[in-house]
Design a protein around this motif. Sequence first.
Motif, PDB file in Angstrom:
ATOM      1  N   LYS A   9       0.845  -1.188   0.000  1.00  0.00           N
ATOM      2  CA  LYS A   9       0.000   0.000   0.000  1.00  0.00           C
ATOM      3  C   LYS A   9       0.884   1.242   0.000  1.00  0.00           C
ATOM      4  O   LYS A   9       2.076   1.172   0.282  1.00  0.00           O
ATOM      5  CB  LYS A   9      -0.921   0.007   1.217  1.00  0.00           C
ATOM      6  N   ASP A  10       0.274   2.383  -0.285  1.00  0.00           N
ATOM      7  CA  ASP A  10       1.029   3.632  -0.253  1.00  0.00           C
ATOM      8  C   ASP A  10       1.478   3.924   1.178  1.00  0.00           C
ATOM      9  O   ASP A  10       0.766   3.631   2.145  1.00  0.00           O
ATOM     10  CB  ASP A  10       0.165   4.793  -0.754  1.00  0.00           C
ATOM     11  N   VAL A  11       2.665   4.524   1.304  1.00  0.00           N
ATOM     12  CA  VAL A  11       3.191   4.893   2.617  1.00  0.00           C
ATOM     13  C   VAL A  11       3.588   6.362   2.586  1.00  0.00           C
ATOM     14  O   VAL A  11       3.932   6.904   1.525  1.00  0.00           O
ATOM     15  CB  VAL A  11       4.405   4.024   3.019  1.00  0.00           C
ATOM     16  N   ASN A  12       3.545   6.999   3.729  1.00  0.00           N
ATOM     17  CA  ASN A  12       3.919   8.418   3.790  1.00  0.00           C
ATOM     18  C   ASN A  12       4.314   8.796   5.205  1.00  0.00           C
ATOM     19  O   ASN A  12       4.051   8.056   6.165  1.00  0.00           O
ATOM     20  CB  ASN A  12       2.758   9.299   3.308  1.00  0.00           C
ATOM     21  N   GLY A  13       4.920   9.964   5.352  1.00  0.00           N
ATOM     22  CA  GLY A  13       5.312  10.460   6.664  1.00  0.00           C
ATOM     23  C   GLY A  13       5.711  11.926   6.577  1.00  0.00           C
ATOM     24  O   GLY A  13       5.869  12.484   5.480  1.00  0.00           O
ATOM     25  N   ALA A  14       5.884  12.550   7.739  1.00  0.00           N
ATOM     26  CA  ALA A  14       6.274  13.961   7.796  1.00  0.00           C
ATOM     27  C   ALA A  14       6.971  14.222   9.127  1.00  0.00           C
ATOM     28  O   ALA A  14       6.802  13.477  10.098  1.00  0.00           O
ATOM     29  CB  ALA A  14       5.056  14.871   7.644  1.00  0.00           C
ATOM     30  N   ASN A  15       7.734  15.299   9.175  1.00  0.00           N
ATOM     31  CA  ASN A  15       8.394  15.701  10.414  1.00  0.00           C
ATOM     32  C   ASN A  15       8.767  17.174  10.301  1.00  0.00           C
ATOM     33  O   ASN A  15       8.633  17.788   9.238  1.00  0.00           O
ATOM     34  CB  ASN A  15       9.635  14.842  10.689  1.00  0.00           C
ATOM     35  N   ARG A  16       9.261  17.734  11.405  1.00  0.00           N
ATOM     36  CA  ARG A  16       9.609  19.153  11.432  1.00  0.00           C
ATOM     37  C   ARG A  16      10.643  19.399  12.517  1.00  0.00           C
ATOM     38  O   ARG A  16      10.825  18.562  13.415  1.00  0.00           O
ATOM     39  CB  ARG A  16       8.364  20.016  11.686  1.00  0.00           C
ATOM     40  N   ALA A  17      11.322  20.546  12.450  1.00  0.00           N
ATOM     41  CA  ALA A  17      12.327  20.877  13.455  1.00  0.00           C
ATOM     42  C   ALA A  17      12.554  22.379  13.474  1.00  0.00           C
ATOM     43  O   ALA A  17      12.386  23.059  12.450  1.00  0.00           O
ATOM     44  CB  ALA A  17      13.641  20.157  13.171  1.00  0.00           C
ATOM     45  N   ILE A  18      12.934  22.890  14.639  1.00  0.00           N
ATOM     46  CA  ILE A  18      13.352  24.287  14.790  1.00  0.00           C
ATOM     47  C   ILE A  18      14.830  24.278  15.119  1.00  0.00           C
ATOM     48  O   ILE A  18      15.258  23.644  16.089  1.00  0.00           O
ATOM     49  CB  ILE A  18      12.542  24.999  15.884  1.00  0.00           C
ATOM     50  N   LEU A  19      15.632  24.965  14.301  1.00  0.00           N
ATOM     51  CA  LEU A  19      17.085  24.923  14.436  1.00  0.00           C
ATOM     52  C   LEU A  19      17.666  26.327  14.559  1.00  0.00           C
ATOM     53  O   LEU A  19      17.179  27.268  13.926  1.00  0.00           O
ATOM     54  CB  LEU A  19      17.706  24.256  13.202  1.00  0.00           C
ATOM     55  N   GLN A  20      18.705  26.442  15.370  1.00  0.00           N
ATOM     56  CA  GLN A  20      19.481  27.678  15.384  1.00  0.00           C
ATOM     57  C   GLN A  20      20.644  27.505  14.414  1.00  0.00           C
ATOM     58  O   GLN A  20      21.435  26.568  14.537  1.00  0.00           O
ATOM     59  CB  GLN A  20      20.017  27.999  16.775  1.00  0.00           C
ATOM     60  N   LEU A  21      20.740  28.400  13.439  1.00  0.00           N
ATOM     61  CA  LEU A  21      21.747  28.294  12.395  1.00  0.00           C
ATOM     62  C   LEU A  21      22.683  29.495  12.414  1.00  0.00           C
ATOM     63  O   LEU A  21      22.275  30.617  12.744  1.00  0.00           O
ATOM     64  CB  LEU A  21      21.087  28.212  11.015  1.00  0.00           C
ATOM     65  N   GLU A  22      23.937  29.235  12.079  1.00  0.00           N
ATOM     66  CA  GLU A  22      24.882  30.300  11.812  1.00  0.00           C
ATOM     67  C   GLU A  22      24.761  30.702  10.344  1.00  0.00           C
ATOM     68  O   GLU A  22      24.276  29.916   9.515  1.00  0.00           O
ATOM     69  CB  GLU A  22      26.308  29.832  12.097  1.00  0.00           C
ATOM     70  N   LYS A  23      25.189  31.902  10.015  1.00  0.00           N
ATOM     71  CA  LYS A  23      25.180  32.326   8.617  1.00  0.00           C
ATOM     72  C   LYS A  23      26.022  31.350   7.796  1.00  0.00           C
ATOM     73  O   LYS A  23      27.159  31.037   8.149  1.00  0.00           O
ATOM     74  CB  LYS A  23      25.742  33.738   8.493  1.00  0.00           C
ATOM     75  N   GLY A  24      25.467  30.837   6.705  1.00  0.00           N
ATOM     76  CA  GLY A  24      26.178  29.910   5.843  1.00  0.00           C
ATOM     77  C   GLY A  24      25.887  28.444   6.116  1.00  0.00           C
ATOM     78  O   GLY A  24      26.257  27.580   5.308  1.00  0.00           O
ATOM     79  N   ASP A  25      25.228  28.134   7.246  1.00  0.00           N
ATOM     80  CA  ASP A  25      24.845  26.744   7.516  1.00  0.00           C
ATOM     81  C   ASP A  25      23.894  26.254   6.429  1.00  0.00           C
ATOM     82  O   ASP A  25      23.064  27.017   5.921  1.00  0.00           O
ATOM     83  CB  ASP A  25      24.165  26.617   8.879  1.00  0.00           C
ATOM     84  N   GLN A  26      23.981  24.952   6.111  1.00  0.00           N
ATOM     85  CA  GLN A  26      23.138  24.381   5.068  1.00  0.00           C
ATOM     86  C   GLN A  26      22.213  23.312   5.635  1.00  0.00           C
ATOM     87  O   GLN A  26      22.619  22.486   6.455  1.00  0.00           O
ATOM     88  CB  GLN A  26      24.003  23.783   3.958  1.00  0.00           C
ATOM     89  N   VAL A  27      20.961  23.353   5.194  1.00  0.00           N
ATOM     90  CA  VAL A  27      19.933  22.391   5.609  1.00  0.00           C
ATOM     91  C   VAL A  27      19.334  21.786   4.351  1.00  0.00           C
ATOM     92  O   VAL A  27      19.052  22.507   3.373  1.00  0.00           O
ATOM     93  CB  VAL A  27      18.848  23.076   6.459  1.00  0.00           C
ATOM     94  N   TYR A  28      19.101  20.464   4.357  1.00  0.00           N
ATOM     95  CA  TYR A  28      18.620  19.773   3.166  1.00  0.00           C
ATOM     96  C   TYR A  28      17.999  18.437   3.566  1.00  0.00           C
ATOM     97  O   TYR A  28      18.059  18.022   4.741  1.00  0.00           O
ATOM     98  CB  TYR A  28      19.762  19.556   2.177  1.00  0.00           C
ATOM     99  N   ILE A  29      17.393  17.770   2.608  1.00  0.00           N
ATOM    100  CA  ILE A  29      16.725  16.481   2.831  1.00  0.00           C
ATOM    101  C   ILE A  29      17.478  15.385   2.072  1.00  0.00           C
ATOM    102  O   ILE A  29      17.832  15.572   0.904  1.00  0.00           O
ATOM    103  CB  ILE A  29      15.256  16.524   2.348  1.00  0.00           C
ATOM    104  N   THR A  30      17.719  14.255   2.721  1.00  0.00           N
ATOM    105  CA  THR A  30      18.365  13.121   2.048  1.00  0.00           C
ATOM    106  C   THR A  30      17.424  11.915   2.028  1.00  0.00           C
ATOM    107  O   THR A  30      16.651  11.699   2.964  1.00  0.00           O
ATOM    108  CB  THR A  30      19.680  12.722   2.740  1.00  0.00           C
TER     109      THR A  30
END
Length: 248
Positions: free
Chosen positions: A202-223
Amino acid sequence: MQRPSSFRMRALILFVFSLYHFTVAQVEDGISTGSHGSDSEHSEYYCSPKILSELKGLKSLVQEQKTVLEELKKQTGNQCSPETHSELKELKSAVAEQKVTLEELQKQLTEKPNVAFSASLFGEGGQTIGGHSSEVTLVFRKVFINFGNAYNPSTGMFTAPVKGVYYFGFSAFANGRNSMGVHLCKNGQQIVATYDYNSSHKDVNGANRAILQLEKGDQVYITLWGGLHIFDSYNSVSTFSGFLLFPV
């Protein structure tokens, strides 16, 4: 010209105080209004026309206060009481402090960056990718909004333009016999994930979230996890979004 009476002097001072308190109320209202950015603006730095107009009016009020105080000083000269001289000195000091506060407020409102983005993996047709031997960075190509251009739809990378606290959210979907698993990563570090192993075709799915403190130039992405899959279509069921909550 006849010297102003004590009653007229008091009336003028009360008038100046009224102007001062009215200006303070306007500043508080401007701050409240400025805390909500408009989605209709696409510049990196944005301050609403209403707030800028209010700040201009406040500066005008400050100038009027200074003019009134100078006129009072010219009219009274050295003939007024020491108490009145003290009150005039306090009013001039309040006007000077208020001017500094207004300039700082204007600087904060005009220099706070607008940073917000939302994108879907494909956003059209229906396509599944995955089955790689190791994790791969997902590139969410269909961009719905990208204030500040901090998200790069060619690489899938979000790069923080300023030091601050940011919110990120993502969703992922897989269909058929495929299992799904993705990570939210920051500078190569896995932060949070969502996954669903398909055991019933069957179809599967999911989700999540986060609050992060970042420095200028930090990178965030999905793998995407090695060996697993992800699907997207015109329904935009696999997405990546984020925005700046506040600078620090």
